[in-house]
Design a protein around this motif. Structure first.
Motif, PDB file in Angstrom:
ATOM      1  N   TRP A 136      -0.874   2.688   3.160  1.00 56.46           N
ATOM      2  CA  TRP A 136       0.580   2.509   2.617  1.00 56.46           C
ATOM      3  C   TRP A 136       1.578   2.302   3.930  1.00 56.46           C
ATOM      4  N   TYR A 161       0.784  -1.551   4.718  1.00 59.27           N
ATOM      5  CA  TYR A 161       1.290  -2.355   3.522  1.00 59.27           C
ATOM      6  C   TYR A 161       2.903  -2.336   3.939  1.00 59.27           C
ATOM      7  N   THR A 202       7.839  -7.424  -0.460  1.00 56.92           N
ATOM      8  CA  THR A 202       6.502  -7.007  -0.959  1.00 56.92           C
ATOM      9  C   THR A 202       5.680  -7.850  -1.901  1.00 56.92           C
ATOM     10  N   PRO A 256       6.569   7.778  -2.184  1.00 56.47           N
ATOM     11  CA  PRO A 256       5.479   8.933  -2.600  1.00 56.47           C
ATOM     12  C   PRO A 256       6.008  10.168  -3.058  1.00 56.47           C
TER      13      PRO A 256
END
Length: 80
Positions: free
Chosen positions: A1, A4, A15, A48
């Motif tokens: 994550w 990324y 993104t 998250p």
């Protein structure tokens, strides 16, 4: 994550989903490194852990909470 987000916001300034919709994050000219770092850090902390919808709530000026906190803006790059 983390990788990324660093690749997305640190180098590409978008993104995968933003690329699909023709959007890009604008960081301005001054202190770009710190704004990108803040955007990645908030992505690691908020996405998250907190409901993403909380960060997508638009304020009266059309910017999201994450845009306001990191002093960035999202703009369209697609064909007019």
């Amino acid at each position: 994550w983390f990788a990324y987000l660093v690749l997305s916001f640190g180098f590409l300034e978008m993104t995968f989903g933003m690329w699909v919709w023709g959007l890009r994050v604008g960081f301005g000219q001054e202190s770009r490194f710190w704004k990108k770092t803040a955007r990645v850090a908030m992505g690691m902390l908020f996405y998250p852990l907190v409901a993403p919808a909380l960060l997508l709530v638009f304020r009266s000026n059309g910017r999201t909470l994450m845009d306001t906190l990191s002093q960035t803006h999202v703009y369209g790059v697609g064909p007019a």
